[in-house]
Design a protein around this motif. Structure first.
Motif, PDB file in Angstrom:
ATOM      1  N   GLN A   1     -12.608  15.924  -0.836  1.00 54.36           N
ATOM      2  CA  GLN A   1     -11.167  15.685  -0.873  1.00 54.36           C
ATOM      3  C   GLN A   1     -10.865  14.235  -1.231  1.00 54.36           C
ATOM      4  N   ALA A   2     -11.642  13.303  -0.668  1.00 50.10           N
ATOM      5  CA  ALA A   2     -11.455  11.887  -0.990  1.00 50.10           C
ATOM      6  C   ALA A   2     -11.708  11.635  -2.468  1.00 50.10           C
ATOM      7  N   LYS A   3     -12.769  12.241  -2.991  1.00 51.46           N
ATOM      8  CA  LYS A   3     -13.102  12.083  -4.411  1.00 51.46           C
ATOM      9  C   LYS A   3     -11.990  12.627  -5.300  1.00 51.46           C
ATOM     10  N   GLN A   4     -11.514  13.816  -4.999  1.00 53.17           N
ATOM     11  CA  GLN A   4     -10.486  14.436  -5.833  1.00 53.17           C
ATOM     12  C   GLN A   4      -9.193  13.620  -5.823  1.00 53.17           C
ATOM     13  N   THR A   5      -8.837  13.104  -4.654  1.00 53.56           N
ATOM     14  CA  THR A   5      -7.599  12.320  -4.550  1.00 53.56           C
ATOM     15  C   THR A   5      -7.682  11.051  -5.394  1.00 53.56           C
ATOM     16  N   VAL A   6      -8.790  10.334  -5.262  1.00 54.96           N
ATOM     17  CA  VAL A   6      -8.959   9.079  -6.006  1.00 54.96           C
ATOM     18  C   VAL A   6      -9.043   9.338  -7.505  1.00 54.96           C
ATOM     19  N   ASP A   7      -9.819  10.323  -7.898  1.00 56.02           N
ATOM     20  CA  ASP A   7      -9.966  10.628  -9.323  1.00 56.02           C
ATOM     21  C   ASP A   7      -8.631  11.017  -9.951  1.00 56.02           C
ATOM     22  N   LYS A   8      -7.814  11.759  -9.218  1.00 61.77           N
ATOM     23  CA  LYS A   8      -6.510  12.169  -9.756  1.00 61.77           C
ATOM     24  C   LYS A   8      -5.605  10.963  -9.983  1.00 61.77           C
ATOM     25  N   VAL A   9      -5.599  10.020  -9.028  1.00 59.68           N
ATOM     26  CA  VAL A   9      -4.759   8.826  -9.174  1.00 59.68           C
ATOM     27  C   VAL A   9      -5.191   8.026 -10.398  1.00 59.68           C
ATOM     28  N   VAL A  10      -6.491   7.820 -10.546  1.00 62.26           N
ATOM     29  CA  VAL A  10      -6.992   7.045 -11.686  1.00 62.26           C
ATOM     30  C   VAL A  10      -6.700   7.759 -12.995  1.00 62.26           C
ATOM     31  N   THR A  11      -6.908   9.074 -13.037  1.00 61.45           N
ATOM     32  CA  THR A  11      -6.641   9.840 -14.258  1.00 61.45           C
ATOM     33  C   THR A  11      -5.171   9.745 -14.656  1.00 61.45           C
ATOM     34  N   ASP A  12      -4.278   9.875 -13.682  1.00 59.17           N
ATOM     35  CA  ASP A  12      -2.835   9.778 -13.973  1.00 59.17           C
ATOM     36  C   ASP A  12      -2.475   8.378 -14.474  1.00 59.17           C
ATOM     37  N   PHE A  13      -3.048   7.363 -13.859  1.00 59.70           N
ATOM     38  CA  PHE A  13      -2.762   5.988 -14.261  1.00 59.70           C
ATOM     39  C   PHE A  13      -3.231   5.733 -15.692  1.00 59.70           C
ATOM     40  N   LEU A  14      -4.437   6.156 -16.019  1.00 62.71           N
ATOM     41  CA  LEU A  14      -4.965   5.954 -17.368  1.00 62.71           C
ATOM     42  C   LEU A  14      -4.141   6.713 -18.401  1.00 62.71           C
ATOM     43  N   ALA A  15      -3.697   7.894 -18.045  1.00 65.74           N
ATOM     44  CA  ALA A  15      -2.889   8.687 -18.978  1.00 65.74           C
ATOM     45  C   ALA A  15      -1.558   8.005 -19.271  1.00 65.74           C
ATOM     46  N   GLN A  16      -0.936   7.429 -18.246  1.00 75.16           N
ATOM     47  CA  GLN A  16       0.348   6.749 -18.452  1.00 75.16           C
ATOM     48  C   GLN A  16       0.171   5.457 -19.249  1.00 75.16           C
ATOM     49  N   LEU A  17      -0.944   4.760 -19.032  1.00 70.40           N
ATOM     50  CA  LEU A  17      -1.206   3.568 -19.832  1.00 70.40           C
ATOM     51  C   LEU A  17      -1.377   3.936 -21.305  1.00 70.40           C
ATOM     52  N   LYS A  18      -2.058   5.037 -21.558  1.00 71.41           N
ATOM     53  CA  LYS A  18      -2.254   5.472 -22.941  1.00 71.41           C
ATOM     54  C   LYS A  18      -0.922   5.827 -23.592  1.00 71.41           C
ATOM     55  N   GLU A  19      -0.012   6.430 -22.817  1.00 66.31           N
ATOM     56  CA  GLU A  19       1.313   6.743 -23.344  1.00 66.31           C
ATOM     57  C   GLU A  19       2.079   5.480 -23.726  1.00 66.31           C
ATOM     58  N   GLN A  20       1.789   4.363 -23.040  1.00 64.62           N
ATOM     59  CA  GLN A  20       2.447   3.096 -23.344  1.00 64.62           C
ATOM     60  C   GLN A  20       1.804   2.375 -24.527  1.00 64.62           C
ATOM     61  N   GLY A  21       0.764   2.968 -25.086  1.00 62.15           N
ATOM     62  CA  GLY A  21       0.142   2.387 -26.274  1.00 62.15           C
ATOM     63  C   GLY A  21      -1.019   1.465 -25.998  1.00 62.15           C
ATOM     64  N   ILE A  22      -1.507   1.408 -24.769  1.00 65.22           N
ATOM     65  CA  ILE A  22      -2.667   0.563 -24.464  1.00 65.22           C
ATOM     66  C   ILE A  22      -3.932   1.259 -24.957  1.00 65.22           C
ATOM     67  N   SER A  23      -4.724   0.560 -25.758  1.00 64.62           N
ATOM     68  CA  SER A  23      -5.933   1.150 -26.315  1.00 64.62           C
ATOM     69  C   SER A  23      -7.030   1.237 -25.259  1.00 64.62           C
ATOM     70  N   ASP A  24      -7.996   2.096 -25.518  1.00 63.50           N
ATOM     71  CA  ASP A  24      -9.115   2.265 -24.587  1.00 63.50           C
ATOM     72  C   ASP A  24      -9.919   0.984 -24.435  1.00 63.50           C
ATOM     73  N   ASP A  25      -9.919   0.146 -25.477  1.00 65.28           N
ATOM     74  CA  ASP A  25     -10.686  -1.109 -25.413  1.00 65.28           C
ATOM     75  C   ASP A  25     -10.117  -2.067 -24.375  1.00 65.28           C
ATOM     76  N   ASN A  26      -8.862  -1.897 -24.022  1.00 65.45           N
ATOM     77  CA  ASN A  26      -8.219  -2.800 -23.072  1.00 65.45           C
ATOM     78  C   ASN A  26      -8.195  -2.263 -21.638  1.00 65.45           C
ATOM     79  N   VAL A  27      -8.889  -1.152 -21.419  1.00 64.68           N
ATOM     80  CA  VAL A  27      -8.915  -0.549 -20.087  1.00 64.68           C
ATOM     81  C   VAL A  27     -10.349  -0.186 -19.733  1.00 64.68           C
ATOM     82  N   SER A  28     -10.738  -0.501 -18.508  1.00 64.63           N
ATOM     83  CA  SER A  28     -12.043  -0.073 -18.009  1.00 64.63           C
ATOM     84  C   SER A  28     -11.895   0.318 -16.542  1.00 64.63           C
ATOM     85  N   SER A  29     -12.620   1.352 -16.144  1.00 62.53           N
ATOM     86  CA  SER A  29     -12.560   1.812 -14.763  1.00 62.53           C
ATOM     87  C   SER A  29     -13.965   1.924 -14.198  1.00 62.53           C
TER      88      SER A  29
END
Length: 230
Positions: free
Chosen positions: A59-87
């Protein structure tokens, strides 16, 4: 004992030779020049972290992974390239309660992941931090302000350090009725300038307004010079 004493004497002589081996045998003076320039930051990097504690590791893993996935998806919508993001990879650890007597009791699992984001336009920084908040990120580890033309400002600071070293040397030589006849040695180590570290803060501290754009970065340099004297 005699052998030990001789060894100590030889070691002392070698140490002394190391200290004086690089000293010139002619009249000289040594100065250290310092230089600094101020720059207005025009980009930034920030690191955020999501931490969740639940009863089960899955449950802890799923909760954390979902938050990170949502955050990365919203950053991509704002036009931030993958080169500027690392997790980072998931970190998970059991949490225990330690009673005064008896065995430790397992009370849950804590999972965490961090995300580092490079912001090419400083004016977008607050917006991306708000996105992190809305995604469920609950910690900001740091915000680092930077300049895109770091090398240009570093060179300006270096030239200022050289001028400072020369000015000090001329003043000292003149004060002792001497003249500088040249440079014998220059020691320079490129400084490890760190971007401005704003602060570590909890994510409930929303009121950062536009303080980032009111900041300045001080870039420093130094040089050590040994001059010949007439």
């Amino acid at each position: 004992m005699k052998m030990i004493s001789r060894l100590l004497i030889v070691t002392s002589c070698l140490a002394g030779f190391g200290v004086y081996a690089g000293t010139p045998d002619f009249p000289h003076l040594q100065t250290t020049g310092y230089g600094e320039v101020s720059a207005t930051p025009d980009m930034a990097e920030f690191t955020v972290k999501v931490v969740e504690t639940t009863m089960t590791a899955e449950q802890a893993k799923q909760t954390v992974d979902k938050v990170v996935t949502d955050f990365l998806a919203q950053l991509k919508e704002q036009g931030i390239s993958d080169d500027n993001v690392s997790s980072s990879n998931l970190y998970i650890a059991p949490q225990y309660h330690y009673p005064k007597s008896g065995q430790p009791e397992l009370v849950g699992y804590r999972a965490s992941r961090t995300v580092n984001v490079t912001v090419n336009q400083l004016s977008d920084l607050n917006q991306y931090l708000d996105i992190a908040l809305n995604s469920g990120i609950n910690q900001v580890q740091n915000v680092q302000l930077k300049v895109k033309e770091q090398a240009k400002y570093q060179d300006q600071a270096r030239q200022a350090a050289i001028k400072d070293a020369n000015a000090k040397a001329k003043s000292l030589a003149s004060g002792f009725d001497k003249e500088i006849s040249g440079v014998w040695r220059i020691d320079y180590n490129a400084p490890n300038n760190q971007p401005v570290l704003m602060r570590s803060m909890a994510m409930d501290a929303r009121a950062e307004s536009n303080t980032y754009q009111d900041s300045t970065i001080v870039i420093r340099d130094r040089v050590d010079v040994i001059y010949k004297l007439d």
